[in-house]
Design a protein around this motif. Structure first.
Motif, PDB file in Angstrom:
ATOM      1  N   LYS A 396       0.822  -1.205   0.000  1.00 47.87           N
ATOM      2  CA  LYS A 396       0.000   0.000   0.000  1.00 47.87           C
ATOM      3  C   LYS A 396       0.859   1.259   0.000  1.00 47.87           C
ATOM      4  N   MET A 397       0.537   2.167  -0.921  1.00 51.75           N
ATOM      5  CA  MET A 397       1.264   3.428  -1.059  1.00 51.75           C
ATOM      6  C   MET A 397       0.243   4.486  -1.447  1.00 51.75           C
ATOM      7  N   SER A 398       0.028   5.463  -0.567  1.00 56.29           N
ATOM      8  CA  SER A 398      -1.026   6.458  -0.800  1.00 56.29           C
ATOM      9  C   SER A 398      -0.527   7.744  -1.435  1.00 56.29           C
ATOM     10  N   SER A 399       0.762   8.018  -1.346  1.00 57.23           N
ATOM     11  CA  SER A 399       1.309   9.284  -1.817  1.00 57.23           C
ATOM     12  C   SER A 399       1.405   9.313  -3.349  1.00 57.23           C
ATOM     13  N   PRO A 400       0.750  10.261  -4.016  1.00 57.47           N
ATOM     14  CA  PRO A 400       0.875  10.364  -5.480  1.00 57.47           C
ATOM     15  C   PRO A 400       2.308  10.580  -5.931  1.00 57.47           C
ATOM     16  N   ILE A 401       3.083  11.323  -5.149  1.00 56.57           N
ATOM     17  CA  ILE A 401       4.480  11.571  -5.510  1.00 56.57           C
ATOM     18  C   ILE A 401       5.273  10.271  -5.495  1.00 56.57           C
ATOM     19  N   ASP A 402       5.046   9.459  -4.470  1.00 52.65           N
ATOM     20  CA  ASP A 402       5.755   8.183  -4.384  1.00 52.65           C
ATOM     21  C   ASP A 402       5.340   7.236  -5.502  1.00 52.65           C
ATOM     22  N   LEU A 403       4.048   7.212  -5.812  1.00 55.47           N
ATOM     23  CA  LEU A 403       3.577   6.348  -6.886  1.00 55.47           C
ATOM     24  C   LEU A 403       4.137   6.786  -8.236  1.00 55.47           C
ATOM     25  N   ALA A 404       4.277   8.098  -8.416  1.00 57.16           N
ATOM     26  CA  ALA A 404       4.889   8.598  -9.649  1.00 57.16           C
ATOM     27  C   ALA A 404       6.345   8.138  -9.739  1.00 57.16           C
ATOM     28  N   TYR A 409      10.577   4.547 -12.167  1.00 53.56           N
ATOM     29  CA  TYR A 409      11.685   3.605 -12.055  1.00 53.56           C
ATOM     30  C   TYR A 409      11.342   2.222 -12.609  1.00 53.56           C
ATOM     31  N   PHE A 410      10.078   1.815 -12.484  1.00 51.39           N
ATOM     32  CA  PHE A 410       9.719   0.426 -12.770  1.00 51.39           C
ATOM     33  C   PHE A 410       8.683   0.367 -13.889  1.00 51.39           C
ATOM     34  N   GLY A 411       9.126   0.656 -15.094  1.00 54.02           N
ATOM     35  CA  GLY A 411       8.234   0.686 -16.242  1.00 54.02           C
ATOM     36  C   GLY A 411       7.648  -0.666 -16.582  1.00 54.02           C
ATOM     37  N   TYR A 412       8.256  -1.763 -16.093  1.00 55.57           N
ATOM     38  CA  TYR A 412       7.725  -3.094 -16.372  1.00 55.57           C
ATOM     39  C   TYR A 412       6.489  -3.406 -15.523  1.00 55.57           C
ATOM     40  N   ALA A 413       6.181  -2.578 -14.535  1.00 59.28           N
ATOM     41  CA  ALA A 413       4.977  -2.763 -13.723  1.00 59.28           C
ATOM     42  C   ALA A 413       3.833  -1.992 -14.370  1.00 59.28           C
ATOM     43  N   PRO A 414       2.752  -2.648 -14.782  1.00 63.93           N
ATOM     44  CA  PRO A 414       1.656  -1.947 -15.452  1.00 63.93           C
ATOM     45  C   PRO A 414       1.133  -0.776 -14.622  1.00 63.93           C
ATOM     46  N   ALA A 415       0.980   0.385 -15.271  1.00 61.90           N
ATOM     47  CA  ALA A 415       0.581   1.606 -14.569  1.00 61.90           C
ATOM     48  C   ALA A 415      -0.758   1.444 -13.862  1.00 61.90           C
ATOM     49  N   ALA A 416      -1.685   0.700 -14.487  1.00 61.80           N
ATOM     50  CA  ALA A 416      -3.009   0.524 -13.880  1.00 61.80           C
ATOM     51  C   ALA A 416      -2.936  -0.299 -12.597  1.00 61.80           C
ATOM     52  N   LEU A 417      -1.973  -1.215 -12.509  1.00 55.48           N
ATOM     53  CA  LEU A 417      -1.804  -2.000 -11.285  1.00 55.48           C
ATOM     54  C   LEU A 417      -1.115  -1.184 -10.201  1.00 55.48           C
ATOM     55  N   VAL A 418      -0.114  -0.398 -10.589  1.00 59.12           N
ATOM     56  CA  VAL A 418       0.539   0.497  -9.624  1.00 59.12           C
ATOM     57  C   VAL A 418      -0.486   1.475  -9.046  1.00 59.12           C
ATOM     58  N   ALA A 419      -1.397   1.953  -9.894  1.00 60.14           N
ATOM     59  CA  ALA A 419      -2.393   2.938  -9.457  1.00 60.14           C
ATOM     60  C   ALA A 419      -3.368   2.373  -8.440  1.00 60.14           C
ATOM     61  N   ARG A 420      -3.452   1.050  -8.320  1.00 56.87           N
ATOM     62  CA  ARG A 420      -4.358   0.444  -7.343  1.00 56.87           C
ATOM     63  C   ARG A 420      -3.756   0.372  -5.953  1.00 56.87           C
ATOM     64  N   SER A 421      -2.484   0.682  -5.836  1.00 53.65           N
ATOM     65  CA  SER A 421      -1.790   0.561  -4.559  1.00 53.65           C
ATOM     66  C   SER A 421      -2.471   1.306  -3.395  1.00 53.65           C
ATOM     67  N   PRO A 422      -2.994   2.528  -3.573  1.00 56.00           N
ATOM     68  CA  PRO A 422      -3.613   3.213  -2.431  1.00 56.00           C
ATOM     69  C   PRO A 422      -4.779   2.450  -1.813  1.00 56.00           C
ATOM     70  N   TRP A 423      -5.379   1.529  -2.570  1.00 55.12           N
ATOM     71  CA  TRP A 423      -6.536   0.794  -2.065  1.00 55.12           C
ATOM     72  C   TRP A 423      -6.196  -0.628  -1.630  1.00 55.12           C
ATOM     73  N   PHE A 424      -4.900  -0.967  -1.621  1.00 56.84           N
ATOM     74  CA  PHE A 424      -4.517  -2.279  -1.108  1.00 56.84           C
ATOM     75  C   PHE A 424      -4.882  -2.390   0.367  1.00 56.84           C
ATOM     76  N   ARG A 425      -5.369  -3.561   0.767  1.00 62.15           N
ATOM     77  CA  ARG A 425      -5.527  -3.858   2.181  1.00 62.15           C
ATOM     78  C   ARG A 425      -4.183  -4.312   2.741  1.00 62.15           C
ATOM     79  N   GLN A 426      -4.103  -4.373   4.066  1.00 59.91           N
ATOM     80  CA  GLN A 426      -2.858  -4.832   4.682  1.00 59.91           C
ATOM     81  C   GLN A 426      -2.533  -6.239   4.194  1.00 59.91           C
ATOM     82  N   GLY A 427      -1.311  -6.422   3.746  1.00 58.75           N
ATOM     83  CA  GLY A 427      -0.871  -7.730   3.271  1.00 58.75           C
ATOM     84  C   GLY A 427      -1.086  -7.969   1.799  1.00 58.75           C
ATOM     85  N   GLU A 428      -1.662  -6.993   1.079  1.00 60.02           N
ATOM     86  CA  GLU A 428      -1.827  -7.131  -0.366  1.00 60.02           C
ATOM     87  C   GLU A 428      -0.688  -6.419  -1.081  1.00 60.02           C
ATOM     88  N   ALA A 429      -0.329  -6.922  -2.257  1.00 62.62           N
ATOM     89  CA  ALA A 429       0.864  -6.398  -2.926  1.00 62.62           C
ATOM     90  C   ALA A 429       0.789  -6.626  -4.430  1.00 62.62           C
TER      91      ALA A 429
END
Length: 461
Positions: A396-404, A409-429
């Motif tokens: 889980k990462m809520s900061s837009p700056i951090d997600l940017a 850095y990690f272009g191989y990670a799909p942007a739409a999946l990275v964008a879901r990070s703020p809504w991860f529950r504890q233990g989701e990744a």
């Protein structure tokens, strides 16, 4: 809108990416694995984005992961096609792909269809890994899950730099822990070195074994600004030993040489010879690590002064780098990496540690020195280290700056999946990069060993 009674069709112009012009009415969210069949060739594909494309309001875009041929999977295969039939990949297909790629480390359960155990490729930890998640995301707990799998199922020696004592119980099994991984883990050689815990093997370094540059960093000596004292250290060599304080300090302070006396005053003023980190009659950490246990945990917290954990880290990193030509595979896990890798570090000793980690990040892979860097925010780690990581674990990462920063850095990670990070529950990744068969959203398994540290609860009346 397409008639959903007819097959969904996909197109690929390059054999690497694909498009479904209209996927309305389908559950194809980002992260869904698909089977795309064209001319009797079956491609495994992943949905990366859903949105407008080519004038269609509900298009699906993604990448092709490889070709399935009977019981074989070729991750390098792929060819252009048109009018390919699309369906969600079934469980048997995913199991086949995992087996073909050697994905054997079971760490959780997929959150995207199809729901199957999530597995990592152990042999792809021969790349640097970046592990990131804000406080409360379950980052350290989840890292323990992966380390348990690596220690149980591989022969790769793991060295954990543990500033908060979170992994000091890695050699203990939880009550009721069972199964093949627990059985294997119980047989592994796991050492825990601690600063001053009764009964534990001590965490120590030996001053004479440090390089000249490392000694200067400990003494806060600049070779130009402090050229006379620095030169005194050069000529004293191994006779300047922090392991024998009763002999060293009186000799320096009583010297007729003003430079040697100034060096003695520096050592006395810093209280250097009273640091508990010095080995004396104990074994230094580098000797313990050289025995190549399955895991060696360095409990960096608990020293009486903050610089001492840096001394241990520097001594270990320098020894491993000095012996790099031996090419002995080692995974270096640096938890709460801002303590050792921050771009904001200013002391000579901290900078020396960070510079060595940056050098390992840039050049260590070919020598078998692989990093796993764990931190709360990417900005807390020097960019020269982050940019060298080919594996990503994002919690889980809520900061837009951090997600940017993650997206940069990690272009191989799909942007739409990275964008879901703020809504991860504890233990989701999100796991992406070389060690994942495909970018994967997952919920982590339970730990088999106790977590050494945990959050402090709010007192109740």
């Amino acid at each position: 809108m397409a008639d959903r009674s007819s097959p969904l069709l996909a197109r690929s112009d390059d054999g690497r990416s694909f498009t479904i012009a209209d996927a309305s009415g389908t559950p194809f969210t980002a992260g869904t694995l698909l089977l795309v069949t064209a001319d009797d060739r079956r491609h495994l594909a992943i949905v990366e984005e859903r949105g407008a494309a080519g004038g269609e309001p509900d298009a699906v875009l993604g990448r092709l992961i490889g070709i399935i041929d009977g019981t074989r999977f070729d991750p390098r295969g792929g060819s252009p096609f048109s009018d390919a039939v699309v369906e969600i990949a079934d469980a048997d297909t995913i199991d086949l792909v995992h087996a073909a790629m050697g994905a054997t480390l079971e760490i959780g359960v997929n959150l995207s269809p199809p729901i199957r155990p999530a597995r990592l490729l152990s042999h792809r930890f021969n790349r640097h890994t970046f592990w990131c998640g804000q406080s409360g995301s379950g980052k350290t707990y989840a890292l323990g899950v992966v380390l348990e799998q690596l220690i149980a199922h591989t022969a790769l020696p793991v060295v954990v730099f543990d500033p908060n004592s979170d992994f000091v119980r890695l050699g203990e099994l939880n009550p009721g822990a069972s199964g093949p991984t627990a059985e294997l883990l119980g047989r592994r050689d796991i050492r825990v070195l601690r600063p001053s815990t009764p009964g534990a093997e001590p965490l120590r370094a030996r001053f004479p074994a440090l390089s000249l540059e490392a000694k200067a960093a400990v003494l806060r000596l600049d070779p130009v600004a402090d050229r006379e004292e620095f030169n005194a250290v050069v000529h004293l060599g191994d006779t300047l030993s922090a392991d024998e304080p009763d002999e060293v300090l009186p000799e320096l302070l009583g010297s007729d040489d003003s430079v040697r006396r100034a060096l003695g005053l520096r050592i006395e003023n810093m209280g250097l010879l009273n640091w508990e980190v010095w080995a004396g009659h104990d074994r230094e950490a580098t000797l313990v690590i050289d025995e190549r246990a399955d895991a060696t945990v360095l409990d960096l917290g608990g020293f009486s002064t903050p610089d001492q954990h840096l001394v241990v880290a520097l001594s270990v990193l320098e020894e491993l780098w000095e012996r790099r030509e031996e090419r002995r595979p080692t995974l270096l896990v640096i938890d709460e990496a801002h303590n050792l890798c921050s771009p904001a570090l200013t002391s000579p000793l901290a900078i020396a540690v960070r510079d060595r980690i940056e050098q390992i990040a840039a050049e260590g892979r070919k020598y078998g020195l692989w990093l796993l860097i764990s931190t709360q925010r990417p900005s807390k780690v020097h960019p020269g280290i982050v940019s060298q990581c080919d594996n990503l674990a994002l919690m889980k990462m809520s900061s837009p700056i951090d997600l940017a920063g993650i997206a940069e850095y990690f272009g191989y990670a799909p942007a739409a999946l990275v964008a879901r990070s703020p809504w991860f529950r504890q233990g989701e990744a999100l796991f992406a990069g070389g060690f994942a068969p495909a970018p994967t959203l997952l919920a982590m398994n339970r730990r088999l060993t106790p977590e050494g540290g945990s959050d402090v609860g709010v007192p109740l009346r």
